[in-house]
Enzyme design. Structure first.
Site, PDB file in Angstrom:
ATOM      1  N   ASP A 248       0.815  -1.034  -0.077  1.00 14.78           N
ATOM      2  CA  ASP A 248      -0.114   0.121   0.023  1.00 14.78           C
ATOM      3  C   ASP A 248       0.887   1.298  -0.069  1.00 14.78           C
ATOM      4  O   ASP A 248       1.839   1.521   0.911  1.00 14.78           O
ATOM      5  CB  ASP A 248      -0.894  -0.077   1.128  1.00 14.78           C
ATOM      6  CG  ASP A 248      -1.702   1.155   1.293  1.00 14.78           C
ATOM      7  OD1 ASP A 248      -2.996   1.167   0.758  1.00 14.78           O
ATOM      8  OD2 ASP A 248      -1.579   2.210   1.542  1.00 14.78           O
ATOM      9  N   ASN A 256      -3.200  12.744  -3.846  1.00 14.99           N
ATOM     10  CA  ASN A 256      -4.478  13.096  -4.654  1.00 14.99           C
ATOM     11  C   ASN A 256      -4.981  14.399  -4.185  1.00 14.99           C
ATOM     12  O   ASN A 256      -5.429  15.237  -5.036  1.00 14.99           O
ATOM     13  CB  ASN A 256      -5.483  12.103  -4.618  1.00 14.99           C
ATOM     14  CG  ASN A 256      -5.329  10.685  -5.412  1.00 14.99           C
ATOM     15  OD1 ASN A 256      -4.632  10.974  -6.514  1.00 14.99           O
ATOM     16  ND2 ASN A 256      -5.809   9.662  -5.059  1.00 14.99           N
ATOM     17  N   HIS A 261      -5.847  14.165  -9.005  1.00 17.93           N
ATOM     18  CA  HIS A 261      -5.770  12.934  -9.381  1.00 17.93           C
ATOM     19  C   HIS A 261      -5.003  12.333 -10.507  1.00 17.93           C
ATOM     20  O   HIS A 261      -4.497  11.202 -10.615  1.00 17.93           O
ATOM     21  CB  HIS A 261      -7.166  12.353  -9.677  1.00 17.93           C
ATOM     22  CG  HIS A 261      -8.160  12.367  -8.169  1.00 17.93           C
ATOM     23  ND1 HIS A 261      -8.060  11.369  -7.778  1.00 17.93           N
ATOM     24  CD2 HIS A 261      -8.925  13.202  -7.749  1.00 17.93           C
ATOM     25  CE1 HIS A 261      -8.897  11.584  -6.500  1.00 17.93           C
ATOM     26  NE2 HIS A 261      -9.396  12.662  -6.772  1.00 17.93           N
ATOM     27  N   ASP A 265      -2.623   9.442 -10.327  1.00 13.72           N
ATOM     28  CA  ASP A 265      -2.494   8.220 -11.450  1.00 13.72           C
ATOM     29  C   ASP A 265      -1.174   7.975 -12.012  1.00 13.72           C
ATOM     30  O   ASP A 265      -0.399   6.911 -12.205  1.00 13.72           O
ATOM     31  CB  ASP A 265      -3.370   8.661 -12.644  1.00 13.72           C
ATOM     32  CG  ASP A 265      -4.926   8.818 -12.248  1.00 13.72           C
ATOM     33  OD1 ASP A 265      -5.343   7.885 -11.132  1.00 13.72           O
ATOM     34  OD2 ASP A 265      -5.697   9.054 -12.887  1.00 13.72           O
ATOM     35  N   GLU A 291      -4.685   1.881  -4.144  1.00 14.40           N
ATOM     36  CA  GLU A 291      -3.467   2.421  -4.218  1.00 14.40           C
ATOM     37  C   GLU A 291      -2.664   0.847  -3.719  1.00 14.40           C
ATOM     38  O   GLU A 291      -1.535   0.817  -3.262  1.00 14.40           O
ATOM     39  CB  GLU A 291      -2.994   3.514  -3.197  1.00 14.40           C
ATOM     40  CG  GLU A 291      -3.143   3.332  -1.694  1.00 14.40           C
ATOM     41  CD  GLU A 291      -4.571   3.902  -1.582  1.00 14.40           C
ATOM     42  OE1 GLU A 291      -4.800   4.189  -0.416  1.00 14.40           O
ATOM     43  OE2 GLU A 291      -5.500   3.761  -2.576  1.00 14.40           O
TER      44      GLU A 291
END
Length: 390
Positions: A248, A256, A261, A265, A291
């Site tokens: 994680d 974010n 975002h 990404d 994630e």
């Protein structure tokens, strides 16, 4: 014994490569037209309509033509050309031979006309549209010229009114066959394009079904299939044990919220690429959700698997995960465990997930390892990061 002898003979004549065998077989089948020509010449000689010397000369040329094309195909020279079957050259040579037979068979010359259609039909399923048109034009012009010359030089057996009728017949039938061949060629090309498009579509569907669209890694559903295969192999053989790690990215929501975002990404994509690069070829990395990433570390023990994860951590220190944010160096937390023989997969995954939460609760940027086969525990230190083995 007999079938073995037939097979060896076939291999000797046609070769063993499937496509070349088919080309040679078709060429020899087409050569049956030449046998009809030779037989017709023999009949014309017997009834006195043709001289034996002319028949022997033309038959010899026919045999040489057959041997020439057989030699080209059997030697493999044909494979250097765009059309390895050499359909058009073979058809043009056959048409030329038939025109020669037409010119020397005297009163029975009209019977050779049907061979023109037979030769063109042999190529109807292989010739491309331009080649089919060229063969048709060549046939009409060649036969027209032959008929004109013979009607002038041997009017007794080639009267002009009969040759006109023959030419009209050739001019009507040959273009029709050529047009049909061109239509079939276009249909084949269309079907081939549709086949290629269907193949591409199936490949895209397969990718969409197995790959995560953002990272290009395996998606969760396909990863479960991979895990099931490894589980079955291990339970069957007892070898090739594997470990699972759930990774994680630390404080990903903050990335974010702070940078947007798009940056998030980009971080996921680059992290996925880094993980796929650093892990072994036998390991499998998948996007598990958000994630989170699931890593299958194949044929290894937990200690060695932990070293692999630390190698990934070291690699990330030198990798830029966001192009415009060189100082953005996200860390990750991971829960690691080994698969216990014959246990349900979900139990192993849940154990790795609990280890991940322990890593987060322990301060993040660390690996917590839970041994699935040995419930005794101790604390270990790895590369400056606390790594609990419970």
């Amino acid at each position: 014994m007999t079938s073995s002898l037939i097979k060896r003979t076939g291999d000797l004549i046609l070769g063993t490569e499937p496509r070349q065998r088919l080309r040679i077989y078709r060429s020899l089948m087409a050569a049956s037209v030449y046998l009809i020509c030779i037989g017709l010449q023999g009949y014309a000689c017997i009834i006195g309509f043709m001289h034996w010397s002319d028949a022997i000369l033309l038959s010899g040329l026919i045999v040489l033509n057959v041997l020439f094309w057989y030699g080209v195909l059997r030697s493999g020279i044909n494979q250097r050309f765009a059309d390895p079957a050499l359909t058009l050259p073979q058809i043009l040579s056959a048409l030329t031979v038939i025109a020669g037979a037409y010119a020397v068979t005297g009163p029975v010359h009209g019977s050779t006309l049907m061979l023109l259609a037979l030769v063109l039909v042999f190529g109807i399923f292989n010739m491309k549209a331009p080649d089919a048109k060229l063969a048709g034009i060549y046939t009409v012009l060649l036969m027209g010229l032959t008929m004109l010359i013979k009607s002038q030089s041997e009017a007794v057996h080639y009267p002009i009114h009969l040759e006109i009728a023959h030419f009209v017949l050739v001019a009507a039938i040959v273009p029709t066959i050529s047009s049909l061949a061109a239509q079939l060629s276009n249909l084949r090309a269309k079907l081939q394009n549709q086949k290629e498009e269907l193949t591409q579509a199936l490949n895209r569907i397969q990718v969409l079904a197995t790959r995560d669209e953002l990272t290009g890694l395996y998606n969760r559903r396909h990863m479960m299939d991979v895990l099931n295969q490894h589980q079955k192999r291990l339970n069957r053989s007892g070898h090739h044990r594997f470990c699972l790690a759930i990774i994680d990215i630390d404080f990903f929501k903050r990335i974010n919220d702070t940078y947007g975002h798009n940056v998030g990404d980009e971080v996921l994509r680059n992290f996925a690429q880094a993980a796929a690069t650093v892990m072994r070829e036998t390991d499998v990395v998948a996007r598990w959700g958000g994630e989170e990433f699931l890593v299958l570390l194949n044929d290894t023990q937990p200690g060695a698997a932990a070293i692999g994860l630390e190698r990934l951590r070291d690699h990330l220190r030198n990798v830029q995960l966001a192009a415009n944010l060189p100082d953005l160096k996200p860390t990750f937390s991971a829960g690691l465990t080994d698969y216990a023989l014959s246990e349900p997969l979900h139990s192993c995954i849940e154990r790795a997930d609990r280890a991940l939460y322990a890593a987060k609760n322990g301060g993040r940027d660390r690996v917590v390892m839970v041994n699935g086969t040995d419930q005794g525990g101790h604390q270990a230190q790895e590369n400056g990061h606390p790594m609990a083995v419970a």
